[in-house]
Design a protein around this motif. Structure first.
Motif, PDB file in Angstrom:
ATOM      1  N   UNK A  90       7.700  18.320  -6.677  1.00  0.00           N
ATOM      2  CA  UNK A  90       7.855  18.627  -8.106  1.00  0.00           C
ATOM      3  C   UNK A  90       8.820  17.633  -8.741  1.00  0.00           C
ATOM      4  N   UNK A  91       8.421  17.043  -9.866  1.00  0.00           N
ATOM      5  CA  UNK A  91       9.321  16.141 -10.607  1.00  0.00           C
ATOM      6  C   UNK A  91       9.714  16.831 -11.903  1.00  0.00           C
ATOM      7  N   UNK A  92      11.018  17.035 -12.095  1.00  0.00           N
ATOM      8  CA  UNK A  92      11.519  17.913 -13.153  1.00  0.00           C
ATOM      9  C   UNK A  92      12.537  17.182 -14.032  1.00  0.00           C
ATOM     10  N   UNK A  93      12.275  17.120 -15.344  1.00  0.00           N
ATOM     11  CA  UNK A  93      13.267  16.489 -16.235  1.00  0.00           C
ATOM     12  C   UNK A  93      14.445  17.441 -16.410  1.00  0.00           C
ATOM     13  N   UNK A  94      15.666  17.000 -16.109  1.00  0.00           N
ATOM     14  CA  UNK A  94      16.778  17.940 -15.973  1.00  0.00           C
ATOM     15  C   UNK A  94      17.962  17.627 -16.880  1.00  0.00           C
ATOM     16  N   UNK A  95      18.502  18.681 -17.472  1.00  0.00           N
ATOM     17  CA  UNK A  95      19.683  18.571 -18.326  1.00  0.00           C
ATOM     18  C   UNK A  95      20.765  19.502 -17.826  1.00  0.00           C
ATOM     19  N   UNK A  96      20.567  20.806 -18.072  1.00  0.00           N
ATOM     20  CA  UNK A  96      21.507  21.799 -17.570  1.00  0.00           C
ATOM     21  C   UNK A  96      21.060  22.341 -16.204  1.00  0.00           C
ATOM     22  N   UNK A  97      19.962  21.847 -15.687  1.00  0.00           N
ATOM     23  CA  UNK A  97      19.437  22.143 -14.354  1.00  0.00           C
ATOM     24  C   UNK A  97      18.943  23.580 -14.158  1.00  0.00           C
ATOM     25  N   UNK A  98      18.590  24.256 -15.245  1.00  0.00           N
ATOM     26  CA  UNK A  98      18.020  25.589 -15.110  1.00  0.00           C
ATOM     27  C   UNK A  98      16.574  25.508 -14.627  1.00  0.00           C
ATOM     28  N   UNK A  99      15.822  24.569 -15.169  1.00  0.00           N
ATOM     29  CA  UNK A  99      14.435  24.364 -14.783  1.00  0.00           C
ATOM     30  C   UNK A  99      14.377  24.020 -13.298  1.00  0.00           C
ATOM     31  N   UNK A 100      15.192  23.072 -12.900  1.00  0.00           N
ATOM     32  CA  UNK A 100      15.239  22.639 -11.518  1.00  0.00           C
ATOM     33  C   UNK A 100      15.690  23.774 -10.587  1.00  0.00           C
ATOM     34  N   UNK A 101      16.613  24.606 -11.040  1.00  0.00           N
ATOM     35  CA  UNK A 101      17.035  25.732 -10.203  1.00  0.00           C
ATOM     36  C   UNK A 101      15.900  26.742 -10.013  1.00  0.00           C
ATOM     37  N   UNK A 102      14.969  26.788 -10.974  1.00  0.00           N
ATOM     38  CA  UNK A 102      13.790  27.626 -10.810  1.00  0.00           C
ATOM     39  C   UNK A 102      13.007  27.205  -9.567  1.00  0.00           C
ATOM     40  N   UNK A 103      12.914  25.898  -9.344  1.00  0.00           N
ATOM     41  CA  UNK A 103      12.226  25.387  -8.153  1.00  0.00           C
ATOM     42  C   UNK A 103      13.015  25.733  -6.890  1.00  0.00           C
ATOM     43  N   UNK A 104      14.342  25.657  -6.980  1.00  0.00           N
ATOM     44  CA  UNK A 104      15.167  26.006  -5.814  1.00  0.00           C
ATOM     45  C   UNK A 104      14.983  27.489  -5.468  1.00  0.00           C
ATOM     46  N   UNK A 105      14.946  28.334  -6.489  1.00  0.00           N
ATOM     47  CA  UNK A 105      14.720  29.766  -6.272  1.00  0.00           C
ATOM     48  C   UNK A 105      13.355  29.979  -5.607  1.00  0.00           C
ATOM     49  N   UNK A 106      12.326  29.291  -6.131  1.00  0.00           N
ATOM     50  CA  UNK A 106      10.984  29.433  -5.552  1.00  0.00           C
ATOM     51  C   UNK A 106      10.999  29.041  -4.076  1.00  0.00           C
ATOM     52  N   UNK A 107      11.700  27.965  -3.765  1.00  0.00           N
ATOM     53  CA  UNK A 107      11.768  27.539  -2.367  1.00  0.00           C
ATOM     54  C   UNK A 107      12.501  28.583  -1.507  1.00  0.00           C
ATOM     55  N   UNK A 108      13.595  29.112  -2.041  1.00  0.00           N
ATOM     56  CA  UNK A 108      14.341  30.134  -1.294  1.00  0.00           C
ATOM     57  C   UNK A 108      13.474  31.376  -1.060  1.00  0.00           C
ATOM     58  N   UNK A 109      12.500  31.596  -1.951  1.00  0.00           N
ATOM     59  CA  UNK A 109      11.615  32.755  -1.802  1.00  0.00           C
ATOM     60  C   UNK A 109      10.413  32.449  -0.906  1.00  0.00           C
ATOM     61  N   UNK A 110      10.368  31.253  -0.360  1.00  0.00           N
ATOM     62  CA  UNK A 110       9.339  30.944   0.626  1.00  0.00           C
ATOM     63  C   UNK A 110       8.264  29.968   0.183  1.00  0.00           C
ATOM     64  N   UNK A 111       8.341  29.455  -1.049  1.00  0.00           N
ATOM     65  CA  UNK A 111       7.321  28.491  -1.480  1.00  0.00           C
ATOM     66  C   UNK A 111       7.571  27.148  -0.782  1.00  0.00           C
ATOM     67  N   UNK A 112       6.549  26.610  -0.105  1.00  0.00           N
ATOM     68  CA  UNK A 112       6.759  25.307   0.548  1.00  0.00           C
ATOM     69  C   UNK A 112       6.882  24.179  -0.495  1.00  0.00           C
ATOM     70  N   UNK A 113       8.028  23.516  -0.508  1.00  0.00           N
ATOM     71  CA  UNK A 113       8.242  22.402  -1.441  1.00  0.00           C
ATOM     72  C   UNK A 113       8.676  21.196  -0.618  1.00  0.00           C
TER      73      UNK A 113
END
Ligand code: PLP
Length: 450
Positions: free
Chosen positions: A244-267
């Motif tokens: 996933x390539x994510x344009x980041x400022x306050x990193x909330x969008x990117x943390x969404x991907x981190x949460x998804x990974x912590x929940x088991x999504x293969x990234x």
């Protein structure tokens, strides 16, 4: 019931309801789940056949269990996510996910629409009223104002820098009326933010129930994990890791991907692309964190963030501790961070080339934020081969929100989506004041009494 702890570790853990209504923890830390609920491979595989709002419901149900009845959650998800989430083919297995089809044409709608409904639900439960105070540099205010518009029990006050938002950004906030009030501040975004922050800690305002809706609220973060599950379910085989390539400022969008990974999504990799505000890529490279004060102005203006507050959460996931000022009390596992995340800083010149080349090569239109993500993705592919991995570039705003920038590059103005056109035609109504806290405080007291 799932507990949320504060990243500063001085406040007690609370449930989702309390974390959402409080916004920030009393010790100024950010709320984050103690441990993450996980999906099994079979549960993830089933997402391939579900529409977006049902995936949202299954993801969020893991956090709302015991707090929101499943039928109510399902109703909120159906109402919040009633717009398309296009995944356009770039080439081979690389896709562009457009998160710009919501009511204010930016990805912030995904979070705001859901958070507003959860807020409304919790307040209704005990007949409370609350005033949501928010400072915006453009997109957040519009998304929050639209999401909370006409939600009973909630007043919204949005502060924006009078001359630093585009006309369409302003009109998306100032044409709503009802329970939404917008205030143009003769100052910068940082002034607006400072005024809001001061109001939250002002003992004279204790009689006014204030709450925030900015990106530090956990209620904004969790819904931002859903589109990663959705994208993977559409572009990857079950269990196949995605880039996933994510344009980041306050990193909330990117943390969404981190949460998804912590929940088991293969990234396979999270590519966090930033503009000239390069505190994070430098931190990743050196382990030394230096916030950027004042933040640098770049073309991708929604990402002009010198100190991304969500880094406190990222650092926590990797075993460290960072406080709200950016001071690191316990370093995170840097090697693990580098294994999972790539970051690079994209100049304005490369942002413009990104829009141009993407159009020339693929006949797909980007705006500056999406172009930063694309260029960050290009940088990552020079460090390891993409191979046959599926990849998803996140486009966070509609090109019509940046008509001048886009026209300068491709030669014609982007089409304006119908939902934006409607706002642009309505009459505006907003207040204006100097960047003076006492004036603002008086304003809040008067509005509360009225
Ligand atoms: C807010 C915003 C971003 C940055 O998202 P963060 O969660 O703050 O990293 C990127 N693009 C657009 C269009 C935005 O509005």
């Amino acid at each position: 019931m799932l507990q949320f702890y504060s990243t500063n570790r001085q406040s007690s853990p609370v449930n989702l309801r309390a974390a959402l209504l409080a916004g920030q923890a009393p010790d100024r830390g950010l709320y984050f789940p103690r441990e993450f609920p996980r999906f099994t491979c079979n549960e993830l595989a089933a997402f391939a056949r579900l529409p977006y709002h049902e995936i949202a419901c299954r993801v969020l149900a893991k956090f709302t269990e015991g707090i929101v009845p499943p039928a109510d959650l399902a109703q909120m998800c159906t109402a919040a996510y009633n717009f398309p989430v296009p995944l356009e083919v770039v080439n081979f297995r690389t896709f562009l996910m457009r998160l710009d089809q919501g009511p204010t044409a930016s990805f912030k709608d995904f979070a705001a629409q859901m958070m507003a409904r959860l807020f409304g639900y919790f307040l209704r439960e005990d007949g409370q009223h609350v005033t949501i105070l928010t400072a915006t540099s453009g997109d957040t205010g519009a998304a929050v104002a639209h999401a909370f518009h006409k939600i009973p029990g909630i007043q919204v006050i949005v502060l924006f820098p009078a001359t630093e938002v585009s006309v369409s950004q302003r009109k998306l906030m100032t044409t709503l009326k009802d329970n939404v009030r917008t205030v143009a501040i003769d100052g910068k975004f940082d002034d607006c933010q400072a005024m809001v922050k001061q109001a939250f800690t002002d003992p004279d305002l204790r009689h006014i129930p204030l709450s925030s809706a900015n990106s530090i609220n956990i209620g904004r973060l969790l819904p931002q994990s859903v589109y990663y599950f959705y994208a993977a379910s559409r572009v990857a085989q079950a269990g196949e890791p995605v880039v996933f390539a994510i344009p980041s400022g306050n990193f909330g969008d990117m943390m969404g991907a981190v949460v998804a990974r912590e929940m088991g999504l293969p990234i396979r990799k999270i590519v966090a692309a930033v503009n000239d505000n390069d505190a994070f890529p430098k931190f990743l490279a050196t382990g030394d964190y230096q916030k950027i004060v004042p933040s640098r102005n770049s073309l991708s203006n929604a990402m002009n963030v010198g100190h991304p507050s969500n880094l406190a959460r990222l650092v926590a996931v990797y075993g460290g501790q960072m406080d709200e000022t950016g001071k690191i009390h316990q370093p995170p596992d840097l090697a693990a961070l580098r294994r999972d995340i790539f970051s690079s800083s994209i100049s304005n010149a490369r942002t413009v080339t990104g829009v141009k080349e993407f159009w020339d090569q693929y006949q797909l239109l980007l705006e500056p934020h999406g172009a930063v993500a694309w260029q960050g993705f290009q940088d990552w592919t020079t460090t390891e081969p993409l191979g046959s991995s599926p990849a998803v570039i996140i486009e966070t705003a509609n090109p019509a929100k940046f008509p001048e920038e886009v026209e300068r590059v491709v030669g014609w103005p982007p089409d304006v989506p119908t939902n934006m056109l409607a706002s642009l035609r309505l009459p505006e109504d907003y207040d204006r004041m100097g960047a003076d806290y006492e004036t603002f405080k008086h304003y809040l007291v008067q509005r509360h009494a009225a």
